[in-house]
Design a protein around this motif. Structure first.
Motif, PDB file in Angstrom:
ATOM      1  N   ALA A 218       0.918  -1.068   0.075  1.00 12.59           N
ATOM      2  CA  ALA A 218      -0.535   0.129   0.195  1.00 12.59           C
ATOM      3  C   ALA A 218       0.539   0.961   0.318  1.00 12.59           C
ATOM      4  O   ALA A 218       0.656   2.393  -0.867  1.00 12.59           O
ATOM      5  N   SER A 219       1.720   0.889   0.719  1.00 11.33           N
ATOM      6  CA  SER A 219       3.144   2.757   0.803  1.00 11.33           C
ATOM      7  C   SER A 219       3.537   2.305  -0.757  1.00 11.33           C
ATOM      8  O   SER A 219       3.631   4.066  -1.276  1.00 11.33           O
ATOM      9  N   ARG A 220       3.787   1.628  -1.479  1.00 13.49           N
ATOM     10  CA  ARG A 220       4.295   1.981  -2.699  1.00 13.49           C
ATOM     11  C   ARG A 220       3.541   2.877  -3.548  1.00 13.49           C
ATOM     12  O   ARG A 220       4.162   2.910  -4.429  1.00 13.49           O
ATOM     13  N   LEU A 221       2.637   1.841  -3.374  1.00 10.70           N
ATOM     14  CA  LEU A 221       1.035   2.536  -4.586  1.00 10.70           C
ATOM     15  C   LEU A 221       0.926   4.266  -4.329  1.00 10.70           C
ATOM     16  O   LEU A 221       0.886   4.807  -4.853  1.00 10.70           O
ATOM     17  N   SER A 222       0.716   4.528  -3.079  1.00 15.52           N
ATOM     18  CA  SER A 222       0.687   5.684  -2.276  1.00 15.52           C
ATOM     19  C   SER A 222       1.495   6.197  -3.063  1.00 15.52           C
ATOM     20  O   SER A 222       1.956   7.587  -3.821  1.00 15.52           O
ATOM     21  N   VAL A 223       3.015   5.808  -2.665  1.00 21.65           N
ATOM     22  CA  VAL A 223       4.192   5.904  -3.813  1.00 21.65           C
ATOM     23  C   VAL A 223       4.108   6.764  -4.704  1.00 21.65           C
ATOM     24  O   VAL A 223       4.529   7.444  -5.673  1.00 21.65           O
ATOM     25  N   LEU A 224       3.662   5.673  -5.682  1.00 21.71           N
ATOM     26  CA  LEU A 224       4.156   5.141  -7.285  1.00 21.71           C
ATOM     27  C   LEU A 224       3.224   6.153  -7.594  1.00 21.71           C
ATOM     28  O   LEU A 224       2.588   7.354  -8.157  1.00 21.71           O
ATOM     29  N   ASP A 225       1.485   6.525  -6.734  1.00 21.78           N
ATOM     30  CA  ASP A 225       0.529   7.710  -7.120  1.00 21.78           C
ATOM     31  C   ASP A 225       1.352   9.115  -7.410  1.00 21.78           C
ATOM     32  O   ASP A 225       1.092   9.947  -8.500  1.00 21.78           O
ATOM     33  N   GLN A 226       2.025   9.124  -6.294  1.00 21.60           N
ATOM     34  CA  GLN A 226       2.482  11.012  -6.289  1.00 21.60           C
ATOM     35  C   GLN A 226       3.230  11.042  -7.397  1.00 21.60           C
ATOM     36  O   GLN A 226       3.920  12.250  -7.639  1.00 21.60           O
ATOM     37  N   TRP A 227       4.381   9.931  -7.377  1.00 21.47           N
ATOM     38  CA  TRP A 227       5.641   9.912  -8.162  1.00 21.47           C
ATOM     39  C   TRP A 227       4.942  10.211  -9.729  1.00 21.47           C
ATOM     40  O   TRP A 227       5.318  11.755 -10.373  1.00 21.47           O
TER      41      TRP A 227
END
Length: 319
Positions: A179-188
């Motif tokens: 979930a953290s990875r997806l959140s970072v990916l979204d913001q990137w």
């Protein structure tokens, strides 16, 4: 000690692997590495290995696995390749720098603590880079946000804890990390689109939406990137594929924001079509279509950003 979790499990002391190949001790080391430099209670370790209930003799078996891990650690400490031949009986001896197998994997307050000795941990590196990226996004510094969030994502080598038989505690940790990875990916992606890199992001977003067929945020970003690249019809196709995937995934409908974006795409497409003179559209007795007026610019990708979420600690996940 250097710990790698974001991919296959790798734990090294002085550059020497201390990662066991046997399933149960590997699972225990994975959980200890997830909570590195924290005390992981014995009850948590036992729940991970025996989720249906610990059998008779479970504590003795757990202690045996701990001794096996200490024996591996002992061989990695200075001078330990010779000292480790005693099967771990000399694991407590100081190897010259104050670290012993019993201090690296220490019994403390009803649990065990894996002491990294100030070494690296890829999850900590990920969280630091992600936090810096989130702060840059909040400050409107898109170039720095793209850089730091990209650094966080580059630390991932594959699925977290790949090759480890995960019990309930590790599964919860894997879900948190994903979930953290997806959140970072979204913001990137938001940072990249905010910098005007729409055409550059289209190929990567095409891969991402194929990998996450019901992720609405990624699809919204994909549609915006296609729209800004002059590919409105492709953006509409992406919306149709998302709708079909959501229907297969429990008969769901796209969110209100996706429907608004879809209406914007339709407006842009229809506005861009060449008009046919009224006398050529239909017989004289037919009603002519009203003219289509210019519409406001479609929403930018920034309108689809999600608020960054703080990454919870392992202690919170294990409580």
């Amino acid at each position: 000690m250097d710990v790698r979790i974001l991919g296959g499990l790798s734990v090294r002391e002085n550059g020497v692997s201390v990662t066991p190949t046997a399933a149960a001790p590997r699972q225990l080391l994975a959980l200890l590495a997830a909570g590195a430099d924290q005390i992981v209670p014995v009850s948590v370790l036992m729940e991970e290995v025996w989720p249906s209930g610990a059998p008779r003799g479970a504590r003795a078996e757990l202690h045996s696995h701990i001794l096996g891990l200490r024996s591996l650690i002992a061989t990695a400490l200075p001078g330990g390749r010779d000292g480790g031949r005693d099967g771990g009986r000399g694991a407590g001896r100081d190897r010259g720098d104050g670290r012993t197998a019993e201090t690296v994997l220490a019994a403390q307050s009803g649990g065990y603590r894996l002491d990294t000795g100030g070494g690296s941990h890829d999850v900590w590196q990920f969280e630091r880079a992600a936090g810096a990226g989130y702060r840059a996004m909040e400050a409107g510094d898109l170039p720095r946000a793209a850089l730091r969030l990209g650094e966080a994502l580059a630390l991932w080598r594959g699925e977290p804890y790949a090759g480890v038989d995960a019990g309930p505690r590790l599964r919860a940790e894997i879900e948190r990390l994903e979930a953290s990875r997806l959140s970072v990916l979204d913001q990137w992606v938001e940072a990249q689109l905010g910098l005007g890199r729409h055409a550059e992001m289209v190929p990567e977003l095409a891969v991402l939406v194929a990998r996450h067929p019901v992720n609405e945020s990624l699809h919204a970003q994909f549609m915006v990137a296609l729209l800004r690249s002059g590919r409105t019809d492709d953006a509409l196709d992406a919306f149709r594929r998302l709708c079909a995937a959501l229907q297969r995934d429990g008969g769901r409908e796209p969110s209100a924001r996706l429907r608004r974006l879809h209406r914007t795409l339709l407006t842009v497409r229809d506005t861009a079509r060449p008009r046919i003179p009224a006398q050529a559209q239909a017989p004289a007795h037919a009603h002519t279509l009203p003219p289509i007026h210019a519409q406001p610019r479609p929403e930018t990708s920034a309108s689809w950003s999600r608020s960054p979420r703080p990454v919870p600690s392992f202690a919170a996940a294990s409580a």
